[in-house]
Design a protein around this motif. Structure first.
Motif, PDB file in Angstrom:
ATOM      1  N   TRP A  18       0.840  -1.204   0.000  1.00 31.52           N
ATOM      2  CA  TRP A  18       0.000   0.000   0.000  1.00 31.52           C
ATOM      3  C   TRP A  18       0.876   1.257   0.000  1.00 31.52           C
ATOM      4  N   PHE A  38      -8.705   2.993   1.002  1.00 34.05           N
ATOM      5  CA  PHE A  38      -7.328   3.489   0.978  1.00 34.05           C
ATOM      6  C   PHE A  38      -7.292   4.922   0.432  1.00 34.05           C
ATOM      7  N   ILE A  80      -1.134  -7.087  -3.637  1.00 30.42           N
ATOM      8  CA  ILE A  80      -2.218  -6.781  -2.704  1.00 30.42           C
ATOM      9  C   ILE A  80      -3.317  -7.798  -2.936  1.00 30.42           C
TER      10      ILE A  80
END
Length: 391
Positions: free
Chosen positions: A175, A207, A341
């Motif tokens: 991230w 996010f 991810i």
């Protein structure tokens, strides 16, 4: 209790248990029985459930409806009709976590699996034996509670092994890489994040909400199925992590759908295609959907996690000719960034989970060939298609 592995791979998962009467654990392929307990909505676990007697959490049923109707529109040859979807939902059994119910002579309980909204692991108790089937096991999340809060113990465990034999970078590191990338590229123009509609799109939105100011974000476009699935995430507050529920109760939770735009026309999309705009669009592998339209426009793009064709060819460095949903065809270049991810448990999480269940027998599904021999050396058994077990 008997268990038959109908199908165990990435193409589809279906297991059939028998305790008084047979019932399926997932139906990614036709299980051959009328009752199905769904762990979650992803099509490799749910595609052949329409027309069956389905037991699942409410979010799984809501998300599955969207995925089933979309799948039928793309593949009219599926062996069920769109009308079967609503019939299935009307007759389904909506099961919350932690509340036992009966299927035949078995007592069944669902527990949070933390993979996507409403995903569940299934504990089957029959004839003094406890069988635990995980479906897909989740990992750390912006939106969902982690399964480690409640891990049931079992005599026999059937679990996925997607990352059992390989490590991947920490989610925090990946991230952070996305944060740095967006800081640089959003200054120059729009950026596409190609992501799976159920699970990853919502994590990406959260996010972007968290880091809006740091990355210079002005607008977020969410496309198609990703937006419809996100609406369900917003509606099913009870199934989100405790911090989201608390924020909602306190009146300060911002809905994911209020943060994003679902454009109504191509003109609106083109008008928004400017610096500071992030586009979050399925499919995550550029196999279809509006992610292809944006990629054909030359928008720099990011891929997340494990991908299939054509994205795997793009990751290998090749250019690929693709067609978007409007019939436009062109060449797409490789992504500018690929991040590990995933919504699947890491190697260490899987090993921790297996240990916590205290299962004496562990069977693996959903893994790749590379992992099979290593898994056997670790003392686990690879469940093969057609294999039958008696406990």
């Amino acid at each position: 209790m008997r268990l038959k592995a109908v199908a165990t791979g990435f193409g589809g998962i279906s297991l059939v248990a028998e305790c008084g009467e047979p019932f399926a654990l997932d139906a990614g392929v036709e299980p051959g029985v009328d009752k199905v307990i769904l762990t979650h909505a992803h099509l490799d676990h749910s595609l052949m459930a329409p027309g069956k007697e389905v037991y699942a959490t409410l979010p799984t049923l809501a998300l599955a409806k969207e995925l089933w109707l979309d799948a039928k529109s793309l593949n009219p040859d599926l062996p069920w009709e769109a009308t079967d979807v609503q019939k299935t939902l009307n007759s389904s059994f909506r099961v919350p976590y932690g509340r036992p119910f009966k299927v035949g002579d078995a007592t069944v309980t669902l527990f949070n699996a933390g993979h996507v909204l409403g995903s569940a692991m299934v504990l089957v108790e029959c004839e003094g034996k406890r069988l635990l089937y995980t479906g897909d096991l989740g990992t750390s999340s912006f939106l969902l509670d982690h399964w480690s809060k409640e891990v049931p113990q079992a005599d026999v465990l059937v679990t996925e092994s997607s990352y059992l034999c390989k490590d991947r970078p920490s989610a925090k590191k990946e991230w952070s890489r996305l944060l740095y990338f967006l800081k640089q590229r959003l200054r120059e123009g729009p950026v596409l994040i190609a992501a799976n509609a159920v699970g990853k799109v919502q994590e990406v939105i959260k996010f972007l909400m968290n880091y809006k100011e740091q990355i210079g974000l002005n607008a977020v476009i969410v496309e198609g199925m990703g937006f419809r699935a996100t609406k369900i995430y917003d509606e099913m507050i009870e199934y989100l992590k405790e911090s989201e529920v608390t924020a909602w109760l306190n009146g300060n939770r911002r809905r994911l759908t209020d943060f994003v735009t679902f454009p109504s026309s191509l003109r609106e999309r083109l008008d928004m295609a400017r610096p500071g705009t992030a586009v979050v669009a399925p499919s995550g592998s550029l196999s279809g959907g509006m992610s292809v339209w944006w990629a054909l426009k030359g928008v720099p793009y990011v891929l997340l996690g494990h991908v299939f064709e054509p994205a795997s060819s793009l990751l290998a460095g090749g250019e690929v000719t693709l067609k978007d949903p409007l019939g436009n065809e062109g060449v797409v270049r490789p992504p500018e960034l690929h991040l590990q991810i995933s919504r699947h448990a890491t190697r260490q999480e899987l090993l921790q989970f297996i240990s916590l269940t205290k299962a004496k027998e562990v069977y693996l599904v959903h893994g790749d060939e590379e992992c099979r021999s290593e898994a056997e050396r670790m003392g686990f058994h690879n469940l093969k298609d057609g294999e039958e077990l008696t406990f």
